[in-house]
Design a protein around this motif. Structure first.
Motif, short mmCIF file in Angstrom:
data_model
loop_
_atom_site.label_atom_id
_atom_site.label_comp_id
_atom_site.label_asym_id
_atom_site.label_seq_id
_atom_site.Cartn_x
_atom_site.Cartn_y
_atom_site.Cartn_z
N PRO A 25 0.79 -1.24 0.00
CA PRO A 25 0.00 0.00 0.00
C PRO A 25 0.82 1.28 0.00
O PRO A 25 0.48 2.24 -0.69
CB PRO A 25 -0.84 -0.12 1.27
CG PRO A 25 -0.98 -1.59 1.47
CD PRO A 25 0.35 -2.17 1.04
N ILE A 26 1.93 1.31 0.74
CA ILE A 26 2.71 2.54 0.82
C ILE A 26 3.28 2.93 -0.54
O ILE A 26 3.27 4.11 -0.92
CB ILE A 26 3.84 2.42 1.88
CG1 ILE A 26 4.54 3.78 2.03
CG2 ILE A 26 4.82 1.31 1.52
CD1 ILE A 26 5.54 3.81 3.17
N TYR A 27 3.75 1.94 -1.32
CA TYR A 27 4.32 2.25 -2.62
C TYR A 27 3.23 2.58 -3.64
O TYR A 27 3.42 3.43 -4.53
CB TYR A 27 5.17 1.10 -3.11
CG TYR A 27 6.48 0.97 -2.38
CD1 TYR A 27 7.43 1.99 -2.43
CD2 TYR A 27 6.77 -0.15 -1.61
CE1 TYR A 27 8.62 1.89 -1.74
CE2 TYR A 27 7.97 -0.26 -0.93
CZ TYR A 27 8.89 0.77 -1.00
OH TYR A 27 10.09 0.66 -0.32
N LYS A 28 2.09 1.93 -3.50
CA LYS A 28 0.97 2.25 -4.38
C LYS A 28 0.54 3.70 -4.18
O LYS A 28 0.30 4.44 -5.14
CB LYS A 28 -0.20 1.31 -4.09
CG LYS A 28 -1.43 1.58 -4.95
CD LYS A 28 -2.57 0.64 -4.60
CE LYS A 28 -3.84 1.00 -5.36
NZ LYS A 28 -4.98 0.14 -4.98
N LEU A 42 2.40 6.16 -2.97
CA LEU A 42 3.46 7.04 -3.46
C LEU A 42 3.43 7.14 -4.99
O LEU A 42 3.66 8.22 -5.55
CB LEU A 42 4.83 6.52 -2.99
CG LEU A 42 5.15 6.72 -1.51
CD1 LEU A 42 6.43 5.97 -1.15
CD2 LEU A 42 5.29 8.21 -1.19
N MET A 43 3.12 6.02 -5.65
CA MET A 43 3.05 6.04 -7.10
C MET A 43 1.90 6.93 -7.55
O MET A 43 2.04 7.72 -8.49
CB MET A 43 2.88 4.63 -7.64
CG MET A 43 2.90 4.56 -9.16
SD MET A 43 3.25 2.90 -9.80
CE MET A 43 1.90 1.97 -9.10
N TYR A 44 0.78 6.84 -6.87
CA TYR A 44 -0.36 7.70 -7.21
C TYR A 44 0.02 9.18 -7.06
O TYR A 44 -0.29 10.01 -7.92
CB TYR A 44 -1.56 7.40 -6.31
CG TYR A 44 -2.67 8.41 -6.47
CD1 TYR A 44 -3.55 8.33 -7.55
CD2 TYR A 44 -2.80 9.47 -5.59
CE1 TYR A 44 -4.55 9.28 -7.72
CE2 TYR A 44 -3.80 10.42 -5.75
CZ TYR A 44 -4.67 10.33 -6.82
OH TYR A 44 -5.65 11.27 -7.00
N LYS A 45 0.71 9.50 -5.99
CA LYS A 45 1.12 10.89 -5.77
C LYS A 45 2.06 11.37 -6.87
O LYS A 45 1.99 12.53 -7.29
CB LYS A 45 1.79 11.03 -4.39
CG LYS A 45 0.82 10.90 -3.23
CD LYS A 45 1.53 11.10 -1.89
CE LYS A 45 0.55 11.03 -0.74
NZ LYS A 45 1.23 11.21 0.59
N HIS A 104 7.41 -4.11 -9.76
CA HIS A 104 6.43 -5.09 -9.27
C HIS A 104 4.99 -4.60 -9.45
O HIS A 104 4.13 -4.81 -8.58
CB HIS A 104 6.68 -5.44 -7.80
CG HIS A 104 7.98 -6.15 -7.57
ND1 HIS A 104 8.15 -7.49 -7.87
CD2 HIS A 104 9.18 -5.69 -7.13
CE1 HIS A 104 9.40 -7.83 -7.58
NE2 HIS A 104 10.05 -6.76 -7.14
N ALA A 105 4.78 -3.93 -10.56
CA ALA A 105 3.43 -3.48 -10.92
C ALA A 105 3.09 -4.05 -12.30
O ALA A 105 3.94 -4.67 -12.96
CB ALA A 105 3.36 -1.96 -10.93
N ILE A 115 -3.14 0.67 -13.39
CA ILE A 115 -1.92 0.13 -12.79
C ILE A 115 -2.22 -0.51 -11.44
O ILE A 115 -2.87 0.09 -10.58
CB ILE A 115 -0.87 1.24 -12.63
CG1 ILE A 115 -0.50 1.82 -14.01
CG2 ILE A 115 0.37 0.72 -11.92
CD1 ILE A 115 0.37 3.03 -13.95
N CYS A 116 -1.75 -1.73 -11.31
CA CYS A 116 -1.93 -2.45 -10.05
C CYS A 116 -0.66 -3.25 -9.74
O CYS A 116 0.25 -3.33 -10.57
CB CYS A 116 -3.14 -3.38 -10.14
SG CYS A 116 -3.01 -4.65 -11.42
#
Length: 233
Positions: A117-120, A122-125, A190-191, A209-210
């Protein structure tokens, strides 16, 4: 020919990156003799200058992050190489070259795992920041959907300067080489990218993206279409 001797509007345009020049010279040397390499690279340089004559002048030069390695101007240089060396090169080779330019930044992020979740988040931001930059330069029209914790990230481009260029110069056949590395970029963190169309073969370039372990992927099998695009069902 020395790069400094190329005549183009340097107030509004920039030169291809050093990495791109190295890529092009490397491929020319594979296909032609040592004596011919300089001659063909000069042809590529002159084609690049010719392409810039009617290319957009509002893309921000070095200030725009989309103009870095593998970005807008490097794509124009790769188109130039393709046109000059069409009898020797291939779309697969152009895709390899674009990947060599575009992907190093993602390779440096190999510690990122977008299943977490934390990287997801950050990627959204990072996509939200990119949207603001696109709005500033008006190069890509970008829309980013609101963040939802339990759903994939979604954003889209409805305008792409490279797709527009390819259409204007009858070079749409090369666009899979420019678009496909997006898939590899996501795989490096890893997406996974799920995409059904791009601005070059449709009216929108959609990015869903997931994480690479997300159940969402089972619903959208990837395939290669007849034009060479990586796409999803």
């Amino acid at each position: 020919m020395e790069d400094k001797d190329l005549v183009f509007d340097r107030e509004h345009h920039i030169l291809y990156s050093k990495q791109c020049k190295k890529e092009i010279l490397s491929k020319i040397s594979l296909h032609y003799s040592d004596e011919e390499t300089e001659k063909f690279f000069t042809k590529v340089q002159l084609q690049y200058v010719d392409f810039l004559k009617d290319f957009r002048t509002d893309l921000g030069g070095k200030k725009n992050f989309h103009n870095g390695a593998g970005g807008n101007y490097d794509c124009i240089a790769l188109f130039s190489y393709y046109v000059v060396c069409k009898d020797k090169t291939s779309i697969a080779e152009i895709e390899e070259m674009e990947g060599n330019l575009f992907l190093p930044a993602f390779k440096m992020l190999k510690f990122v795992d977008c299943n977490k979740p934390i990287y997801k988040k950050l990627m959204y931001k990072s996509f939200a920041v990119s949207k603001k930059k696109c709005d500033k330069w008006n190069d890509f029209d970008m829309n980013v959907a609101p963040y939802k914790k339990d759903e994939p990230i979604y954003y889209e481009f409805t305008k792409c300067p490279i797709a527009e260029f390819a259409k204007e110069h009858n070079l749409l056949e090369v666009m899979p080489a420019m678009c496909n590395p997006d898939y590899t970029a996501m795989e490096l963190i890893h997406a996974r990218l799920v995409r059904k169309t791009t601005c070059s073969n449709g009216s929108v370039c959609d990015y869903t993206i997931c994480g690479d372990k997300d159940e969402y992927l089972k619903q959208h099998e990837e395939y290669i279409d007849e034009e060479g695009y990586r796409r999803n069902k």
